[in-house]
Every structure is written in C-alpha cells, then in structure tokens.
Design an enzyme around this catalytic site. Structure first.
Site, short mmCIF file in Angstrom:
data_model
loop_
_atom_site.label_atom_id
_atom_site.label_comp_id
_atom_site.label_asym_id
_atom_site.label_seq_id
_atom_site.Cartn_x
_atom_site.Cartn_y
_atom_site.Cartn_z
N GLU A 18 25.15 40.89 42.89
CA GLU A 18 26.03 41.87 43.56
C GLU A 18 25.38 43.24 43.64
O GLU A 18 24.36 43.48 43.01
CB GLU A 18 27.35 42.00 42.79
CG GLU A 18 28.50 41.23 43.40
CD GLU A 18 29.01 41.85 44.69
OE1 GLU A 18 28.55 42.94 45.07
OE2 GLU A 18 29.87 41.22 45.33
N ARG A 101 38.15 45.16 34.94
CA ARG A 101 36.72 45.53 34.90
C ARG A 101 36.34 46.14 36.24
O ARG A 101 37.00 45.89 37.25
CB ARG A 101 35.85 44.30 34.64
CG ARG A 101 35.88 43.25 35.77
CD ARG A 101 34.69 42.33 35.67
NE ARG A 101 34.70 41.22 36.61
CZ ARG A 101 34.15 41.23 37.82
NH1 ARG A 101 33.62 42.34 38.30
NH2 ARG A 101 34.16 40.15 38.58
N ASN A 103 34.27 46.44 39.61
CA ASN A 103 33.61 45.54 40.55
C ASN A 103 32.72 46.41 41.44
O ASN A 103 32.04 47.29 40.93
CB ASN A 103 34.66 44.71 41.31
CG ASN A 103 34.07 43.44 41.89
OD1 ASN A 103 33.25 42.79 41.25
ND2 ASN A 103 34.45 43.10 43.11
N GLU A 121 38.58 37.66 36.27
CA GLU A 121 38.98 36.40 36.91
C GLU A 121 39.03 35.23 35.94
O GLU A 121 38.20 35.12 35.05
CB GLU A 121 37.98 36.05 38.03
CG GLU A 121 38.04 37.01 39.20
CD GLU A 121 36.86 36.83 40.14
OE1 GLU A 121 35.71 36.89 39.66
OE2 GLU A 121 37.08 36.62 41.35
N ASN A 154 36.44 45.52 46.38
CA ASN A 154 35.13 45.03 46.80
C ASN A 154 34.43 45.99 47.73
O ASN A 154 34.49 47.20 47.53
CB ASN A 154 35.28 43.60 47.37
CG ASN A 154 34.45 42.63 46.56
OD1 ASN A 154 33.32 42.93 46.20
ND2 ASN A 154 35.00 41.46 46.28
N ASP A 204 33.80 40.10 50.99
CA ASP A 204 33.25 40.59 49.72
C ASP A 204 32.53 41.92 49.95
O ASP A 204 33.13 42.84 50.49
CB ASP A 204 32.36 39.49 49.11
CG ASP A 204 32.19 39.62 47.62
OD1 ASP A 204 32.09 40.76 47.14
OD2 ASP A 204 32.12 38.60 46.92
#
Ligand SMILES: O=C(O)[C@H](O)[C@@H](O)[C@H](O)[C@H](O)CO
Ligand SMILES: [Zn+2]
EC number: 3.1.1.17
Length: 299
Positions: A18, A101, A103, A121, A154, A204
């Site tokens: 990511e 948390r 992202n 998740e 995201n 995403d």
C-alpha cells in the site's frame, strides 16, 4: 502512440502492499506492507529493497521535508528516522477508540499530511462499520478531524489546481469529491463522483494525473480505472494480472510510469496458485500521461 505494458517489478510479496510514493532523487519507490508490518523502499536502479519493521499495522508513509518520513501507524502519527531505523510518536488520534488503525494517507500541496482510520478488519473488507475518521497532521503537529463515520478510509488526492479533494471510503463503492481550501486545509460540500460497477470490485487507493483525471485501484477488481472526476465517467480500464489491486502512484522518468501495489492477504492456496504474483508491485508504462510529483510533510 506508446504501447501499454504491465510488468511485475517488485517480486517480493506483500500481505497488503500500500501507499506507494515515488522518491525521484534516488529512483526509489517507497511503500508499506500494512500487515508486514513494514516500511519498504525499492530501488529501481539496483533492484534492492530496504525495509524497516514497525510496531503495529502501518497504513501509509510519506516523505518529510526536513528528512526521513512520517507514518500513520496504529493510531499514531509518527516520525521515521530512516538512517537510524528509529520511530518516534508525533501525536495520537482516535484516543476514545480501541480497535482502529490508520489506513491510506497522502500529503496535500501545502505540506499537510492527510490520513484516515478504520476498524481493524476481521477479514478483508469485513469490519465494524463507521469507526473511522479522516484527519490531517499540520506542520505545527496539531491534528484536524475533518469528518468521522468512515467505514474504510482509503485513496485520496487533490486536483492539480488544488480546488478539489478526492476521497474513497471503500465500502461506499464510490469516489467522492469535496471543495478544497488550500489556505485553510478544509474540505466542504461532499458529493459523489463515480460509483463502481459490480465487476470493478472495491475502490481502494488512487492518484491523480496532470490532466486532473483519477487513477483508481480496484481491490478484487484486478484493474486500475482512469476516471474523469468532472464528468463522472470512466475513461480507461487497465487490466492487471492479480485481483487484489490496492493502490497506485506515478513515478519513473518524468512520472510517466504508474506503479501499482497489490495484496495476497486472505487468499487461499488455490487462488494463490492461480495468481502467483499476488502481493507484488507492477509498473504500467505506455499510458501516455504524466503524474504529479508527491508532496512532503512540511512539519
Ligand atoms: O489496503 C487497504 O486500504 C486496506 O487496508 C485493505 O485491508 C484492503 O484494501 C481492503 O480490505 C479492501 O477494501
Ligand atoms: Zn488502501
């Protein structure tokens, strides 16, 4: 017209690759493996990867003007001294929550670090809803909470003229736009830009090109979409060799290559055998468009 080419360039797998960021000075791609949890730096000239473990889930990493990086890790913004491999807390968010948390995150054109949170998740895209918020870390290290009630914070980026902020809360299956005030760093007037079609998967990470068009990574959709946020239309679909596409950024010479991250977390053996490159990073060249160099946190 250049021909489109998709190459697997980083063959070391990430559970969830990511937050890619191009580092022009060294020809490196900086990114995280959220579940590594690790910060990675791949050198495109030597093909070497340097890594650094973090204490807990790391959602994003961005360059810092004064040197090193800043990360959104667990529920803290933290400073990274890459040479010393040392991490120090800047400030915490979501202090009233126990299961969230950071992202995805990115720096705005004025040097503010925007990053959002989500509930941890149970399985990919399965989580307690409405637990996330979108924050920005300002140069003086104070934090602004822009909004809450986010499911899965995201992709984000700003229009080249800085007038709009584009944002993805994955479980809405949409890309949204806000008016952006570059002087105050405030967002307003939320509206839909694009709604994903069924086979396009879950929206995403994303980035913008010099023409103001968005490049959206489609998790479980095995593709990257180019979207015109002003008309809400899909302009192009780039098919990728793996399904769990997580994010993208422009890099390489003149920012003409699109680097695309992916994930393999949650895949069973059968799908891993069918997609041996799941978790790798790809380079898409020949798109005929340029990206915008990344911004650095100014604090
Ligand atoms: O990469 C991210 O942004 C999330 O942290 C991942 O967990 C997945 O992408 C998500 O599950 C798909 O929606
Ligand atoms: Zn993401």
């Amino acid at each position: 017209m250049a021909t489109l080419k998709v190459e697997c360039v980083v063959k070391e797998k990430n559970e969830i690759g990511e937050g890619p960021v191009w580092e022009e000075k060294d020809g490196c791609l900086l990114y995280v493996d959220i579940y590594g949890p690790k910060i990675n730096r791949w050198n495109s000239l030597t093909n070497q990867i340097e890594s650094m473990c973090t204490e807990t889930y790391v959602g994003c990493v961005v360059p810092r003007r004064s040197g090193g990086y800043v990360i959104g890790e667990g529920t803290r913004f933290a400073a990274v001294d890459w040479e010393r491999r040392a991490i120090t807390t800047i400030t915490k968010v979501d202090t009233e929550k126990t299961n969230t948390r950071f992202n995805d995150g990115k720096v705005d054109p004025a040097g503010r670090f925007f990053a959002g949170t989500m509930a941890v998740e149970v399985r990919p895209a399965e989580l307690e809803r409405k637990q996330g918020s979108l924050y920005s870390l300002l140069p003086d290290h104070s934090v602004v909470k822009h909004f809450d009630q986010v499911d899965l914070s995201n992709g984000l980026d700003w229009s080249p003229d800085h007038r709009f902020f584009y944002y993805v809360d994955s479980l809405t299956y949409m890309v949204e736009a806000f008016d952006y005030d570059i002087h105050t760093g405030g967002v307003a007037n939320r509206r839909m830009v694009y709604r994903l079609e069924k086979d396009e998967g879950i929206p995403d990470g994303m980035c913008i090109d010099v023409e103001g068009k968005l490049w959206l990574a489609c998790y479980n959709g095995g593709r990257v979409l180019r979207i015109d946020p002003l008309t809400g239309t899909r302009l192009q679909t780039v098919k990728m060799p793996v399904a769990k596409i997580t994010s993208c950024c422009f890099g390489g010479k003149d920012y003409t290559d699109l680097y695309v991250t992916s994930a393999c977390k949650g895949m069973d053996e059968e799908s891993l055998a069918k997609q041996p490159q799941a978790g790798c990073i790809f380079k898409v060249s020949g798109l005929g468009v340029k990206g915008i160099p990344p911004n650095s946190f100014s604090g």
